[in-house]
Enzyme design. Structure first.
Site, PDB file in Angstrom:
ATOM      1  N   ASP A   1       6.063  -0.192  17.722  1.00  0.00           N
ATOM      2  CA  ASP A   1       5.188  -0.525  18.888  1.00  0.00           C
ATOM      3  C   ASP A   1       5.043  -1.952  19.230  1.00  0.00           C
ATOM      4  OD1 ASP A   1       3.195  -0.746  16.859  1.00  0.00           O
ATOM      5  OD2 ASP A   1       1.740  -0.754  18.434  1.00  0.00           O
TER       6      ASP A   1
ATOM      7  N   GLU B   1       0.423  -0.101  16.032  1.00  0.00           N
ATOM      8  CA  GLU B   1      -0.198  -1.208  15.226  1.00  0.00           C
ATOM      9  C   GLU B   1      -1.010  -1.972  16.437  1.00  0.00           C
ATOM     10  OE1 GLU B   1      -0.628  -5.285  13.697  1.00  0.00           O
ATOM     11  OE2 GLU B   1       0.429  -4.521  15.558  1.00  0.00           O
TER      12      GLU B   1
END
Length: 470
Positions: A87, A150
């Site tokens: 991400d 994250e």
């Protein structure tokens, strides 16, 4: 050992570049949850594409309900983990290259995630493939774990740890070389205040700035309503804007629009950016003269944060020898006629605790009538610089870059703190700019390939047959 793996990495040079560019082209920013895609379609598609590539390379793979995934090789009871994430934060403004184009220019790959963390993910995949293709023998399994949340709440790692095997040791290629032995604690908090506005005074109808708490905001916009014409107010506002920084004031009848601009940077290094919210507060503070909750909130910001990035006015001078000063980033601010809310990202020294920081923050807020909510606290990672994992990775790095560098502490937070006996390891080389969360983020092809060679050597050093490694 390094020679064998290096030749194979060179063989996969174009594949590593292609993989990085393909992953960057997927705008894997957190989005609306879908079945089997808890963080939205773009992130789900990025995970699917990554696992499909790993399967095509002969790795065993698993999609963990869309929260995370893994690819592994080898056999044995022990598991070595390589912790990456797919991400990314939103692109933000200020790009001169398409943020999700994967454009190559002058030996560099541009795009959001090239450094943080898709380039390192691609390097790790082909580092593992090189080990698979070599004649080297492993004594344990090597697993690349692909996280997908994250940049937000780490729900991906929470899910993984509940459902999957925990590595006995490993590293996260999501920081800097030579090797990270300490990561500051990370606390996300929201400060809020509600209230009503007296009649007949200028008031802020709406204000919004920033995208994520862990990004320095590069834009902020406010709409101010004048109940009646007030030339002196407008003059004072424009004068404040002229001296505050990059600010623009537009007047349309009773509505005044204020826009401020800054320069984005990673929340762990806010000193490298310019905070557009702080610029806005400097514009508004001189004209907020009438008592209201909005004035109270602006006054609190100016007295406790202002243009600081070290939190000195809020926490005092907090610092320690291993990791340095506390770091504070005011990342997101919203305000309307009923409430105001500010999201903070605080990176605190490794010898302090989240409880210590939280007590100071809540007291400062309560003293001024604000409500504090803790959104997340991740305690520091503080490994022994002489530990086996740190010294092993340092040795691998020095075999490629004999620069005499020593283990370092950083303000960034990586997945290493979520797993035992793990530390962060690259990909930013000493002396190179840290471009994570910045416009025109890029990684050079040569740095990418060198990182892949170092990661291959590190994986084998941690998981290879001990008599061969030693």
């Amino acid at each position: 050992m390094e020679y064998v793996l290096d030749k194979l990495i060179e063989k996969y040079r174009e594949d590593i570049v292609r993989c990085t560019r393909n992953l960057v082209r997927i705008p894997s920013v957190k989005d609306t949850p879908l079945p089997q895609m808890p963080f939205g379609r773009p992130i789900g598609e990025c995970l699917d594409e990554t696992l499909a590539l790993c399967r095509s390379l002969g790795m065993r793979t698993k999609n963990c309900g869309g929260y995370a995934g893994w690819a592994e090789t080898g056999s044995g009871e022990e598991l070595c983990g390589v912790l990456v994430h797919l991400d990314v934060v939103p692109a933000g403004d200020g790009w001169t290259h398409p943020p999700f184009g994967g454009l190559m220019e002058d030996g560099k790959i541009y795009g959001r995630g090239t450094v943080d963390d898709k380039g390192p993910a691609a390097a790790s995949i082909f580092a593992l493939k090189a080990i698979m293709e070599s004649s080297l023998t492993l004594s344990s399994r090597i697993r690349i774990i692909f996280g997908t949340d994250e940049e937000n709440d780490w729900a991906c790692m929470d899910h993984y740890k509940e459902q999957e095997e925990i590595p006995s040791a490993g590293f996260s290629p999501d920081a800097e070389f030579p090797v990270i032995y300490a990561e500051k604690g990370i606390l996300f908090a929201t400060l809020a205040k509600e209230g009503t506005l007296p009649e007949g005074i200028p008031y802020i109808r709406s204000l919004s700035g920033g995208r994520r708490a862990n990004m320095v905001p590069d834009e902020c916009r406010a709409e101010i309503v004048l109940p009646e014409p007030d030339a002196a107010f407008v003059r004072q506002l424009k004068a404040a804007a002229d001296s505050a920084g990059e600010a623009e004031v537009t007047v349309s009848g009773s509505l005044i629009t204020v826009r401020t601009a800054g320069k984005t940077a990673h929340g762990s290094t806010p000193e490298n950016g310019v905070n557009a919210i702080s610029v806005m507060m400097n514009v508004l503070a001189p004209v907020m003269t009438e008592n209201s909750f909005q004035k109270d909130f602006v006054d609190f910001y100016m007295s406790h944060i202002g243009s600081e990035t070290d939190g000195c006015s809020m926490f005092g001078s907090l610092s320690d020898e291993p990791s340095g000063k506390l770091v504070l980033n005011a990342g997101v601010l919203t305000m309307d006629t009923h409430s105001a809310a500010l999201k903070l990202n605080i990176r605190y020294p490794v010898t302090y605790t989240g409880t210590h920081i939280w007590q100071r923050l809540t007291k400062a807020a309560a003293d001024e009538g604000l409500r504090a909510v803790m959104d997340l606290n991740s305690e520091p990672l503080y490994a022994d610089a002489d530990s086996h994992i740190v010294q092993t990775l340092l040795s691998v790095y020095h075999s490629y870059c004999p620069d005499g560098s020593v283990p370092i502490a950083v303000g960034g937070g990586t997945y290493a703190r979520s797993m035992p006996n793990s530390v962060a390891f690259g990909p930013v080389f000493p002396g190179k700019a840290e471009l994570a969360h910045c416009p025109d983020e890029y990684i050079s092809v040569e740095d990418l390939i060198l990182s892949a060679k170092i990661y291959a050597g590190a994986m084998y050093r941690l998981a290879g047959r001990k008599e061969d490694v030693l």
